[in-house]
Design a protein around this motif. Structure first.
Motif, PDB file in Angstrom:
ATOM      1  N   ASP A 114      -7.902   0.516  -2.135  1.00 50.01           N
ATOM      2  CA  ASP A 114      -7.949   1.446  -3.364  1.00 50.01           C
ATOM      3  C   ASP A 114      -9.279   2.302  -3.135  1.00 50.01           C
ATOM      4  O   ASP A 114      -9.227   3.373  -3.726  1.00 50.01           O
ATOM      5  CB  ASP A 114      -8.547   0.415  -4.352  1.00 50.01           C
ATOM      6  CG  ASP A 114      -7.344  -0.583  -4.704  1.00 50.01           C
ATOM      7  OD1 ASP A 114      -6.021  -0.100  -4.291  1.00 50.01           O
ATOM      8  OD2 ASP A 114      -7.351  -1.481  -5.497  1.00 50.01           O
TER       9      ASP A 114
ATOM     10  N   LYS B  72      -7.760  -5.054  -0.571  1.00 50.42           N
ATOM     11  CA  LYS B  72      -7.579  -4.083  -1.692  1.00 50.42           C
ATOM     12  C   LYS B  72      -8.733  -3.221  -2.000  1.00 50.42           C
ATOM     13  O   LYS B  72      -8.565  -2.258  -2.291  1.00 50.42           O
ATOM     14  CB  LYS B  72      -7.246  -5.105  -2.950  1.00 50.42           C
ATOM     15  CG  LYS B  72      -5.858  -5.732  -3.291  1.00 50.42           C
ATOM     16  CD  LYS B  72      -5.533  -6.453  -4.427  1.00 50.42           C
ATOM     17  CE  LYS B  72      -4.375  -7.292  -4.410  1.00 50.42           C
ATOM     18  NZ  LYS B  72      -4.311  -8.112  -5.192  1.00 50.42           N
TER      19      LYS B  72
ATOM     20  N   VAL C 205       0.854  -1.186  -0.095  1.00 54.05           N
ATOM     21  CA  VAL C 205       0.094   0.056   0.009  1.00 54.05           C
ATOM     22  C   VAL C 205       1.052   1.150   0.120  1.00 54.05           C
ATOM     23  O   VAL C 205       0.644   2.177  -0.727  1.00 54.05           O
ATOM     24  CB  VAL C 205      -0.946   0.044   1.066  1.00 54.05           C
ATOM     25  CG1 VAL C 205      -1.800   1.401   1.335  1.00 54.05           C
ATOM     26  CG2 VAL C 205      -1.785  -1.235   1.281  1.00 54.05           C
ATOM     27  N   SER C 206       1.976   1.172   0.750  1.00 56.18           N
ATOM     28  CA  SER C 206       2.969   2.286   1.064  1.00 56.18           C
ATOM     29  C   SER C 206       3.451   2.763  -0.508  1.00 56.18           C
ATOM     30  O   SER C 206       3.507   3.889  -0.710  1.00 56.18           O
ATOM     31  CB  SER C 206       3.885   1.838   2.102  1.00 56.18           C
ATOM     32  OG  SER C 206       4.877   2.986   2.033  1.00 56.18           O
TER      33      SER C 206
ATOM     34  N   VAL D  78      -0.378   4.511   6.388  1.00 54.48           N
ATOM     35  CA  VAL D  78      -1.186   3.478   5.978  1.00 54.48           C
ATOM     36  C   VAL D  78      -2.124   2.930   7.438  1.00 54.48           C
ATOM     37  O   VAL D  78      -3.271   2.634   7.408  1.00 54.48           O
ATOM     38  CB  VAL D  78      -0.710   2.277   5.297  1.00 54.48           C
ATOM     39  CG1 VAL D  78      -1.358   1.189   5.173  1.00 54.48           C
ATOM     40  CG2 VAL D  78       0.175   2.871   4.403  1.00 54.48           C
TER      41      VAL D  78
ATOM     42  N   PHE E 232      -7.853   5.251  -0.974  1.00 56.59           N
ATOM     43  CA  PHE E 232      -6.856   6.344  -1.453  1.00 56.59           C
ATOM     44  C   PHE E 232      -7.177   6.823  -2.888  1.00 56.59           C
ATOM     45  O   PHE E 232      -6.808   7.837  -3.255  1.00 56.59           O
ATOM     46  CB  PHE E 232      -5.522   5.287  -1.560  1.00 56.59           C
ATOM     47  CG  PHE E 232      -4.875   5.178  -0.313  1.00 56.59           C
ATOM     48  CD1 PHE E 232      -4.208   6.179   0.337  1.00 56.59           C
ATOM     49  CD2 PHE E 232      -5.028   3.920   0.412  1.00 56.59           C
ATOM     50  CE1 PHE E 232      -3.581   6.237   1.599  1.00 56.59           C
ATOM     51  CE2 PHE E 232      -4.534   3.982   1.809  1.00 56.59           C
ATOM     52  CZ  PHE E 232      -3.811   5.094   2.321  1.00 56.59           C
ATOM     53  N   LYS E 233      -8.094   6.118  -3.779  1.00 57.55           N
ATOM     54  CA  LYS E 233      -8.291   6.479  -4.988  1.00 57.55           C
ATOM     55  C   LYS E 233      -9.223   7.782  -4.662  1.00 57.55           C
ATOM     56  O   LYS E 233      -9.082   8.873  -5.374  1.00 57.55           O
ATOM     57  CB  LYS E 233      -9.119   5.641  -5.862  1.00 57.55           C
ATOM     58  CG  LYS E 233      -8.141   4.864  -6.613  1.00 57.55           C
ATOM     59  CD  LYS E 233      -8.609   3.687  -7.471  1.00 57.55           C
ATOM     60  CE  LYS E 233      -7.609   2.954  -7.838  1.00 57.55           C
ATOM     61  NZ  LYS E 233      -7.811   1.263  -8.303  1.00 57.55           N
TER      62      LYS E 233
ATOM     63  N   LYS F 152      -7.313  10.917  -3.538  1.00 54.38           N
ATOM     64  CA  LYS F 152      -6.340  11.676  -4.538  1.00 54.38           C
ATOM     65  C   LYS F 152      -7.006  12.875  -5.008  1.00 54.38           C
ATOM     66  O   LYS F 152      -8.138  12.877  -5.435  1.00 54.38           O
ATOM     67  CB  LYS F 152      -6.122  10.839  -5.654  1.00 54.38           C
ATOM     68  CG  LYS F 152      -4.488   9.968  -5.318  1.00 54.38           C
ATOM     69  CD  LYS F 152      -4.006   9.579  -6.737  1.00 54.38           C
ATOM     70  CE  LYS F 152      -4.134   8.220  -6.861  1.00 54.38           C
ATOM     71  NZ  LYS F 152      -3.607   7.451  -7.984  1.00 54.38           N
TER      72      LYS F 152
ATOM     73  N   THR G  53      -4.544   5.317   8.714  1.00 58.24           N
ATOM     74  CA  THR G  53      -5.972   5.228   7.631  1.00 58.24           C
ATOM     75  C   THR G  53      -6.794   3.977   7.877  1.00 58.24           C
ATOM     76  O   THR G  53      -8.088   4.074   8.063  1.00 58.24           O
ATOM     77  CB  THR G  53      -5.607   5.337   6.346  1.00 58.24           C
ATOM     78  OG1 THR G  53      -4.697   6.112   5.931  1.00 58.24           O
ATOM     79  CG2 THR G  53      -6.704   5.273   5.281  1.00 58.24           C
TER      80      THR G  53
ATOM     81  N   LYS H  28       2.503   1.467  -3.591  1.00 58.35           N
ATOM     82  CA  LYS H  28       1.536   1.923  -4.464  1.00 58.35           C
ATOM     83  C   LYS H  28       0.944   3.447  -4.322  1.00 58.35           C
ATOM     84  O   LYS H  28       0.820   3.860  -5.513  1.00 58.35           O
ATOM     85  CB  LYS H  28       0.218   1.059  -4.557  1.00 58.35           C
ATOM     86  CG  LYS H  28      -0.707   1.346  -5.396  1.00 58.35           C
ATOM     87  CD  LYS H  28      -1.664  -0.034  -5.848  1.00 58.35           C
ATOM     88  CE  LYS H  28      -2.506   0.406  -6.786  1.00 58.35           C
ATOM     89  NZ  LYS H  28      -3.740  -0.655  -6.927  1.00 58.35           N
ATOM     90  N   TYR H  29       0.612   3.801  -3.042  1.00 59.23           N
ATOM     91  CA  TYR H  29       0.063   5.025  -3.078  1.00 59.23           C
ATOM     92  C   TYR H  29       1.189   6.095  -2.602  1.00 59.23           C
ATOM     93  O   TYR H  29       0.568   7.414  -2.005  1.00 59.23           O
ATOM     94  CB  TYR H  29      -1.214   5.024  -2.046  1.00 59.23           C
ATOM     95  CG  TYR H  29      -2.276   4.259  -2.646  1.00 59.23           C
ATOM     96  CD1 TYR H  29      -3.145   4.846  -3.858  1.00 59.23           C
ATOM     97  CD2 TYR H  29      -2.717   2.984  -2.541  1.00 59.23           C
ATOM     98  CE1 TYR H  29      -3.869   4.291  -4.702  1.00 59.23           C
ATOM     99  CE2 TYR H  29      -3.584   2.331  -3.060  1.00 59.23           C
ATOM    100  CZ  TYR H  29      -4.486   2.822  -4.227  1.00 59.23           C
ATOM    101  OH  TYR H  29      -5.249   2.371  -4.791  1.00 59.23           O
ATOM    102  N   ARG H  30       2.283   5.795  -2.363  1.00 63.65           N
ATOM    103  CA  ARG H  30       3.181   6.675  -1.919  1.00 63.65           C
ATOM    104  C   ARG H  30       2.998   7.500  -0.596  1.00 63.65           C
ATOM    105  O   ARG H  30       2.984   8.549  -0.656  1.00 63.65           O
ATOM    106  CB  ARG H  30       3.603   7.810  -2.963  1.00 63.65           C
ATOM    107  CG  ARG H  30       4.293   7.143  -4.080  1.00 63.65           C
ATOM    108  CD  ARG H  30       4.623   8.051  -5.260  1.00 63.65           C
ATOM    109  NE  ARG H  30       5.116   7.304  -6.365  1.00 63.65           N
ATOM    110  CZ  ARG H  30       4.710   7.737  -7.643  1.00 63.65           C
ATOM    111  NH1 ARG H  30       3.650   8.589  -7.937  1.00 63.65           N
ATOM    112  NH2 ARG H  30       4.983   7.000  -8.797  1.00 63.65           N
TER     113      ARG H  30
END
Ligand SMILES: [Zn+2]
Length: 183
Positions: free
Chosen positions: A176, A172, A139-140, A150, A179-180, A183, A153, A142-144
């Motif tokens: 997803d 997932k 996760v870290s 994480v 975090f999506k 953004k 969250t 993928k989503y920087r």
């Protein structure tokens, strides 16, 4: 009758203890036990009264008063009247001061309420199988975000997690989604 003076040993019909009967009619060892019998009788009478007071029509439908609905289903008077106003339940008024409710209507409505697809949002089933999950590290990456972000969250969003060995897995789908949208 000389026998009536004789002391009779009996067993109490409530607790079963032997006692000395004062007369031929004594069946209880104590006031406590005779009160128990009295209470049971009253309870049975009340039940029978309620059973008899349930109104039936010629089709065999059963009707309950507002009080009976409360006693049987624990539905309060305001709730019941609200349902009547909303047209969710029909009331029958044979007399000015009497509201009768069809038992079948109540049961139908309660069935609907019990059905999770009707009114309650369905609880999502989480898969915590590794193939449906990321590790915290993934996760870290993928989503920087940092691993501590994480974790924070996950806690804030009440996302379930599962630890297998050294790795913590999170679904997932939920990650997803969060975090999506973030953004
Ligand atoms: Zn007794």
């Amino acid at each position: 009758m000389p026998e009536s003076k004789a002391k009779i040993m009996r067993h109490c019909i409530v607790c079963g203890k032997p006692f000395l009967a004062k007369n031929v009619n004594s069946v209880h060892c104590s006031k406590k036990c005779s009160d128990e019998t009295y209470r049971n009788k009253r309870r049975a009478q009340k039940k029978e009264q309620e059973r008899q007071s349930i109104v039936k029509d010629s089709d065999g439908r059963q009707f309950l008063t507002v009080l009976q609905v409360y006693n049987r289903y624990n539905i309060s008077r305001p709730t019941l009247y609200r349902w009547i106003r909303q047209g969710r339940i029909k009331d029958y008024n044979p007399g000015d001061r009497m509201t009768l409710i069809d038992v079948a209507d109540i049961e139908t409505l309660l069935e609907v309420r019990k059905n999770p697809f009707e009114e309650m949002p369905q609880k999502r089933l989480y898969s915590l199988e590794p193939e449906d999950c990321y590790t915290i590290g993934e996760v870290s990456k993928k989503y920087r975000v940092s691993e501590s972000t994480v974790y924070a969250t996950i806690r804030r969003q009440s996302i379930p997690m599962r630890q297998i060995g050294r790795f913590v897995y999170v679904p997932k789908f939920d990650i997803d989604k969060f975090f999506k949208s973030a953004k």
